[in-house]
Design a protein around this motif. Structure first.
Motif, PDB file in Angstrom:
ATOM      1  N   MET A 114      54.255  42.806  80.736  1.00 45.29           N
ATOM      2  CA  MET A 114      55.612  42.499  81.176  1.00 45.29           C
ATOM      3  C   MET A 114      55.862  43.238  82.480  1.00 45.29           C
ATOM      4  SD  MET A 114      56.695  40.554  78.683  1.00 45.29           S
ATOM      5  CE  MET A 114      58.464  40.575  78.525  1.00 45.29           C
ATOM      6  N   GLY A 260      35.688  27.045  75.992  1.00 42.89           N
ATOM      7  CA  GLY A 260      36.535  26.716  77.135  1.00 42.89           C
ATOM      8  C   GLY A 260      37.987  26.515  76.794  1.00 42.89           C
ATOM      9  N   PHE A 261      38.334  26.658  75.519  1.00 43.27           N
ATOM     10  CA  PHE A 261      39.734  26.439  75.159  1.00 43.27           C
ATOM     11  C   PHE A 261      40.368  27.701  74.592  1.00 43.27           C
ATOM     12  CE2 PHE A 261      43.141  25.216  72.297  1.00 43.27           C
ATOM     13  CZ  PHE A 261      43.897  24.425  73.121  1.00 43.27           C
ATOM     14  N   GLU A 263      40.889  31.001  74.837  1.00 41.84           N
ATOM     15  CA  GLU A 263      40.720  32.120  75.756  1.00 41.84           C
ATOM     16  C   GLU A 263      42.050  32.811  75.928  1.00 41.84           C
ATOM     17  OE1 GLU A 263      39.032  30.109  79.040  1.00 41.84           O
ATOM     18  OE2 GLU A 263      40.847  29.051  79.542  1.00 41.84           O
ATOM     19  N   ASN A 264      42.046  33.828  76.766  1.00 40.91           N
ATOM     20  CA  ASN A 264      43.258  34.614  76.988  1.00 40.91           C
ATOM     21  C   ASN A 264      43.832  35.160  75.686  1.00 40.91           C
ATOM     22  OD1 ASN A 264      43.320  32.151  79.094  1.00 40.91           O
ATOM     23  ND2 ASN A 264      43.911  34.072  80.054  1.00 40.91           N
ATOM     24  N   PHE A 265      42.951  35.841  74.957  1.00 43.96           N
ATOM     25  CA  PHE A 265      43.429  36.463  73.730  1.00 43.96           C
ATOM     26  C   PHE A 265      44.199  37.741  74.005  1.00 43.96           C
ATOM     27  CE2 PHE A 265      39.742  34.129  72.034  1.00 43.96           C
ATOM     28  CZ  PHE A 265      40.401  33.417  71.062  1.00 43.96           C
ATOM     29  N   GLU A 266      44.228  38.175  75.275  1.00 40.41           N
ATOM     30  CA  GLU A 266      44.729  39.531  75.502  1.00 40.41           C
ATOM     31  C   GLU A 266      46.171  39.704  75.055  1.00 40.41           C
ATOM     32  OE1 GLU A 266      43.852  37.502  77.974  1.00 40.41           O
ATOM     33  OE2 GLU A 266      45.341  37.485  79.568  1.00 40.41           O
ATOM     34  N   ILE A 267      46.935  38.612  75.095  1.00 44.28           N
ATOM     35  CA  ILE A 267      48.337  38.776  74.700  1.00 44.28           C
ATOM     36  C   ILE A 267      48.443  39.015  73.202  1.00 44.28           C
ATOM     37  CG2 ILE A 267      48.748  36.291  74.477  1.00 44.28           C
ATOM     38  CD1 ILE A 267      51.207  38.881  75.822  1.00 44.28           C
ATOM     39  N   ALA A 271      49.948  42.289  71.561  1.00 42.95           N
ATOM     40  CA  ALA A 271      50.984  42.219  70.530  1.00 42.95           C
ATOM     41  C   ALA A 271      50.582  43.042  69.313  1.00 42.95           C
ATOM     42  CB  ALA A 271      51.215  40.764  70.131  1.00 42.95           C
TER      43      ALA A 271
ATOM     44  N   PHE B 329      57.392  33.849  79.400  1.00 43.33           N
ATOM     45  CA  PHE B 329      56.803  35.073  79.955  1.00 43.33           C
ATOM     46  C   PHE B 329      55.291  35.029  80.097  1.00 43.33           C
ATOM     47  CE2 PHE B 329      60.748  36.457  77.973  1.00 43.33           C
ATOM     48  CZ  PHE B 329      61.310  37.207  78.992  1.00 43.33           C
ATOM     49  N   HIS B 330      54.604  34.344  79.194  1.00 42.04           N
ATOM     50  CA  HIS B 330      53.146  34.498  79.174  1.00 42.04           C
ATOM     51  C   HIS B 330      52.450  33.166  79.401  1.00 42.04           C
ATOM     52  CE1 HIS B 330      54.373  38.238  77.271  1.00 42.04           C
ATOM     53  NE2 HIS B 330      54.973  37.523  76.358  1.00 42.04           N
ATOM     54  N   GLU B 332      50.213  32.454  81.321  1.00 37.88           N
ATOM     55  CA  GLU B 332      48.778  32.593  81.554  1.00 37.88           C
ATOM     56  C   GLU B 332      47.980  32.497  80.266  1.00 37.88           C
ATOM     57  OE1 GLU B 332      50.873  35.103  81.629  1.00 37.88           O
ATOM     58  OE2 GLU B 332      50.032  36.633  80.323  1.00 37.88           O
ATOM     59  N   MET B 333      48.653  32.672  79.137  1.00 39.75           N
ATOM     60  CA  MET B 333      47.945  32.655  77.866  1.00 39.75           C
ATOM     61  C   MET B 333      47.560  31.235  77.454  1.00 39.75           C
ATOM     62  SD  MET B 333      49.388  33.933  74.285  1.00 39.75           S
ATOM     63  CE  MET B 333      48.457  33.547  72.833  1.00 39.75           C
ATOM     64  N   PRO B 335      45.983  27.634  77.680  1.00 36.14           N
ATOM     65  CA  PRO B 335      44.890  27.024  78.437  1.00 36.14           C
ATOM     66  C   PRO B 335      45.455  26.047  79.478  1.00 36.14           C
ATOM     67  CG  PRO B 335      44.434  26.939  76.102  1.00 36.14           C
ATOM     68  CD  PRO B 335      45.802  27.490  76.243  1.00 36.14           C
ATOM     69  N   PRO B 336      44.834  25.951  80.659  1.00 35.23           N
ATOM     70  CA  PRO B 336      45.421  25.213  81.782  1.00 35.23           C
ATOM     71  C   PRO B 336      45.850  23.788  81.455  1.00 35.23           C
ATOM     72  CG  PRO B 336      43.399  26.311  82.435  1.00 35.23           C
ATOM     73  CD  PRO B 336      43.571  26.574  80.996  1.00 35.23           C
ATOM     74  N   LEU B 338      46.675  22.366  78.623  1.00 41.24           N
ATOM     75  CA  LEU B 338      47.849  22.361  77.752  1.00 41.24           C
ATOM     76  C   LEU B 338      49.076  22.788  78.545  1.00 41.24           C
ATOM     77  CD1 LEU B 338      48.828  21.949  74.892  1.00 41.24           C
ATOM     78  CD2 LEU B 338      48.261  24.312  74.408  1.00 41.24           C
ATOM     79  N   GLY B 442      59.900  38.605  75.411  1.00 40.21           N
ATOM     80  CA  GLY B 442      58.580  38.008  75.289  1.00 40.21           C
ATOM     81  C   GLY B 442      57.944  38.325  73.952  1.00 40.21           C
ATOM     82  N   LEU B 443      56.611  38.269  73.922  1.00 38.75           N
ATOM     83  CA  LEU B 443      55.905  38.521  72.668  1.00 38.75           C
ATOM     84  C   LEU B 443      56.139  39.928  72.160  1.00 38.75           C
ATOM     85  CD1 LEU B 443      52.439  36.778  72.716  1.00 38.75           C
ATOM     86  CD2 LEU B 443      54.408  36.308  71.310  1.00 38.75           C
TER      87      LEU B 443
END
Lengths: 363, 519
Positions: A114, A260-261, A263-267, A271, B329-330, B332-333, B335-336, B338, B442-443
């Protein structure tokens, strides 16, 4: 007794594990890696020695003074005046430490997730929920810990998704520079392992106090295994270059991509880290509040929780100006400071207590 | 003379008015039947349904008092009056006993106080008064119209008994007794409600239920001092541990098999006169996700459905707020691909995601509530209007994004996955503050909401049982029946409730197999 609740040994393990690793997992791998380089996966094993020793010391002290917290028995061991000074010091150490933990957490959130929200919102948010839990008493913390830790730990399985990127070559050559760098790196971990001194505040509230030692050792072992697991992935995926990152685990998680789908688990990881940090801050805040109430002989510790949380909001900003200073503190000061207060001083307490007991026993 | 007549009844009415207040003080009946009748007639004045039938037995004045419609008048005529008026000889030395012996009624009791008489009349048992005796006979000839036993409407089952409780307490007790025949099944009755005097039966199995639990329930029931009990909800709200919590701390059911299963686990049941719903206490959060069919079907299915339920619990609580948090907020999480489709759907929508979500959730709740309360014929019209206007038109008009409609619908379906309606209500309520937190922080806000929820659930207790047990207390034996449903032959232990309990439920080594019972 200020605390009437009772917890089980398993609940204590569930509380202690995130208490050590919640902040440890954020930046310790890279700090330890700065010393140990490609042997950094071994550092938690070296560091855990302090953990086992601390658990043992705390256990021995608990056996001498069952049902008492360190605040109470330090007065019995050191006498009224010195004991009071010591316990006041211990409490202020934990207040200070809580503030640093809060700052580490908030720095991470506002630096990675954030960016635009003012960081004080997160400071107040996490301290508010922790204070709520602490006011509920040790039982509430313990019960929430079971749920939170389960969710928190299960997300660490995401690391396994990166197993195809592992390069074992980063681990070689093993022990190139001898053991000394590993020990230095282990010392960084020891700072976290010395926090097992917190157990001394939980042993008196166990349902079955006799199982305390085993459970403490088990918790220590779990923490060591988790640290090793994390360090192993940090090293084998990022290599030695991971030492240049503040949050290497976060970097690994960012890189995960499955089919390829997914991804971006960081959030999701972030959490779940909120949950882990919540337990850590609750435990620290609980110990600080209980300690404070016992030092000043208050009738309940619940009244100090919210004022103390307010103070912690301020303290977390006073202590540390920015993340560079924080990392510097974690690297150079905390290993010695933490171990001194949480392992060495209790060891002295134990010696004095044993000597006194022997003398009074012989006469 | 006039004055005396006036004074006579007026004094009596003061006594009569006092009588209900002093009901607990138990004023004894007098020997003179006139005084007794006068007392009752002043008590029941202006009650045309109360019938006084005076007659003479031998040389004694007698009177039967009952309420028309609550008692079986046919039996009263044929069995009581006929016997008494039929010049049968009665033993003068022990008149009451001989009357009792001559009357062909199985349930007949001696009562000696006004309050007991009033209770008896109110319950539908006629009372029989004789001149010269301080005791009356209460004749168990209760008969009133009642609904027949039907399949429970709110808790249907594909496999399992089809009988449901009815409004009649006697029927409900008999349904339970028919399942559990052991005399250890106990029923304690407590009257609640100043005017309704509703019977509340505490049912438990002696030796399985914790004694202190029963005492505590009794104590809480006795402190209830209200005008009336119209539904089990009245009782529930007066015996809860934490009245401010949105979560139900007592479970209700109208299925005798569910009640029996809980009795066998050592819980206590409250059966309330006039409602088909029985209350179960103590319960934990995880009991709310157990359905009777989990146990009747194969354990794989039971486990699968359990897991699914918890998944959909999470979805129904968090999906709208997570959607709001991610799109606000997120980004980027996501996938492009979607993200692009979501963004194009949201293009031109005037509201921020949080307003959109709140709008749609409130509309959905309104539709749902309207569908329940309206008559059936109108209800279908509401759902058509709702589906067309809200679903179709709102998207075409560009007021709400299509993804939001999907999210709200999934949330709606998810909230129906919970087998207990009462927990669904709590989830509906909690969704809104979580959406607001998700839209502002956000989350992280969603996580803070989750933490507050966990803290609240951790501090909650149901009759001393921690609400999140057995998970939060980590009891290995009881964990077999929470997130998963272990095979029945594996569940050798009862769940740990409060206090003392008999742990072992069944014999060891029950696992069936080919080689069982001699090769």
């Amino acid at each position: 007794m200020l605390e009437k609740g009772k917890i089980s040994t398993i609940q204590m393990e569930f509380m202690m594990v995130p208490t050590i690793i919640a902040t440890g997992i954020l930046s310790v791998p890279s700090i330890a890696g700065r010393f140990a380089k490609h042997d950094m996966w071994m550092t938690p094993i070296i560091g855990s020695i302090i953990g086992f020793i601390t658990v043992f010391i705390v256990w021995k002290l608990h056996q001498l003074f069952p049902k008492l917290t360190p605040i109470e028995y330090s007065e019995k061991i050191l006498g009224k005046a010195v004991g009071k000074i010591f316990s006041l010091f211990l409490v202020s150490f934990y207040i200070d430490n809580t503030a640093i933990v809060v700052r580490q957490y908030v720095n991470f959130i506002s630096g990675n997730v954030m960016f635009e929200t003012s960081s004080v919102v997160f400071t107040i948010g996490i301290l508010f929920v922790s204070a709520l839990a602490v006011r509920g008493g040790i039982e509430v913390i313990a019960r929430s810990a079971v749920i939170c830790t389960t969710i928190y730990m299960s997300t660490s399985l995401f690391l396994l998704l990166s197993i195809k990127d592992i390069n074992m070559g980063f681990m070689l050559p093993i022990l190139e520079n001898g053991l000394l760098p590993v020990i230095k790196g282990g010392l960084v971990h020891s700072a976290w392992f010395s926090e097992f001194f917190l157990l001394s505040f939980f042993f008196p509230f166990l349902h079955h106090p006799k199982k305390g030692l085993k459970s403490g050792m088990k918790a220590s072992l779990y923490v060591m295994l988790i640290f090793t697991y994390v360090n192993f992935f940090v090293l084998t995926i990022l290599g030695v270059s991971s030492v240049n990152q503040f949050y290497p685990v976060y970097s690994i998680i960012r890189g995960i991509s499955v089919m390829g789908f997914f991804e971006n688990f960081e959030i999701i990881i972030t959490a779940s880290w909120v949950l882990g940090n919540f337990i850590k801050i609750s435990v620290f805040l609980y110990v600080a509040s209980l300690g404070l109430a016992q030092v000043f002989r208050l009738s309940t510790y619940r009244i100090v929780v919210f004022p103390l949380s307010l103070l912690l909001v301020l303290l977390s900003y006073w202590d540390i100006p920015n993340i560079v200073v924080l990392i510097d503190y974690l690297t150079r000061i905390q290993p010695f400071y933490s171990i001194l207060v949480q392992t060495v001083l209790p060891l002295f307490l134990l010696f004095i207590a044993l000597a006194r007991r022997k003398r009074s026993g012989s006469t | 003379m006039v004055i005396r007549i006036r004074r006579g009844p007026s004094r009596k009415t003061t006594k009569a008015q006092k009588a209900p207040k002093q009901a607990s003080q138990d004023i004894p009946l007098t020997q003179k039947i006139e005084e007794n009748i006068e007392f009752f007639s002043s008590l029941y004045q202006e009650s045309s349904d109360v019938i006084f039938r005076s007659f003479v037995v031998g040389e004694k004045d007698a009177c039967i008092i009952y309420i028309d419609g609550l008692s079986d008048t046919q039996k009263l005529d044929q069995q009581v009056l006929e016997t008494l008026l039929d010049k049968t000889e009665f033993d003068e030395s022990d008149f009451l006993l001989s009357v009792k012996n001559k009357l062909p009624i199985s349930n007949i009791k001696n009562i000696s106080t006004y309050s007991a008489c009033i209770d008896s009349i109110g319950n539908g048992s006629p009372i029989l008064l004789f001149d010269g005796y301080e005791e009356a006979l209460s004749l168990g000839l209760v008969k009133y119209e009642k609904r027949s036993i039907e399949e429970p409407q709110a808790e249907t089952a594909i496999r399992g008994p089809r009988e449901g409780f009815t409004e009649s307490l006697g029927v409900n007790i008999s349904l339970l007794r028919r399942i559990i025949k052991d005399p250890a099944l106990k029923m304690k009755t407590i009257l609640v409600g100043k005017y309704t005097k509703t019977k509340v039966v505490i049912s438990y199995i002696e030796g399985l239920a914790d004694n202190t639990l029963i005492e505590e329930i009794e104590r809480r029931l006795q402190t209830i001092n209200i005008d009336g009990v119209l539904e089990s909800g009245y009782i529930e709200q007066f015996i809860e541990d934490d009245p401010y919590s949105p979560f139900p701390q007592v479970l209700y059911t109208e299925r005798p098999d569910v009640v029996s299963a809980n009795l066998l686990e050592g819980r206590a049941i409250l059966m309330i006169e006039g409602t088909p719903f029985s209350l179960i206490a103590p319960v934990s959060f995880f009991s709310l996700f157990q359905s009777q069919e989990d146990y009747y079907e194969r354990f794989w299915i039971g486990t699968f459905i359990r897991v699914l339920r918890f998944l959909f619990l999470a979805i129904s609580l968090f999906l709208p707020s997570v959607y709001v948090a991610i799109t606000t907020f997120h980004q980027e999480m996501v996938p492009p691909d979607l993200l692009i489709s979501i963004a194009s759907a949201r293009e031109g929508i005037p509201f921020p995601a949080i307003v959109e979500a709140l709008l749609m959730e409130i509309a959905f709740e309104a539709l749902r509530e309207a569908g329940i309360r309206l008559p059936k014929q109108v209800g279908s019209a509401v759902s058509i209007v709702g589906a067309l206007v809200i679903g179709q038109a709102a998207v075409q008009a560009g007021i709400v994004g299509a993804p939001m409609i999907i999210v709200v619908s999934i949330t709606g379906i998810a909230s129906f996955m919970v087998p207990r309606y009462s927990i669904g209500l709590a989830i509906r309520l909690l969704r809104f503050p979580i959406i607001i937190l998700g839209g502002t922080l956000g989350l992280i806000g969603v996580m803070l909401a989750l933490i507050i929820l966990i803290i609240h659930l951790s501090s909650l207790k149901s009759f001393g049982l921690p609400y999140l047990s057995p998970v939060s207390t980590v009891e290995k034996n009881s964990l077999k029946d929470t997130l998963i449903r272990a095979p029945l032959w594996k569940m050798n232990h009862r769940p740990q409730l409060t206090g003392e309990y008999k742990a072992v439920r069944q014999g060891p080594n029950l696992k069936p197999g080919r080689n069982k019972g001699g090769e």
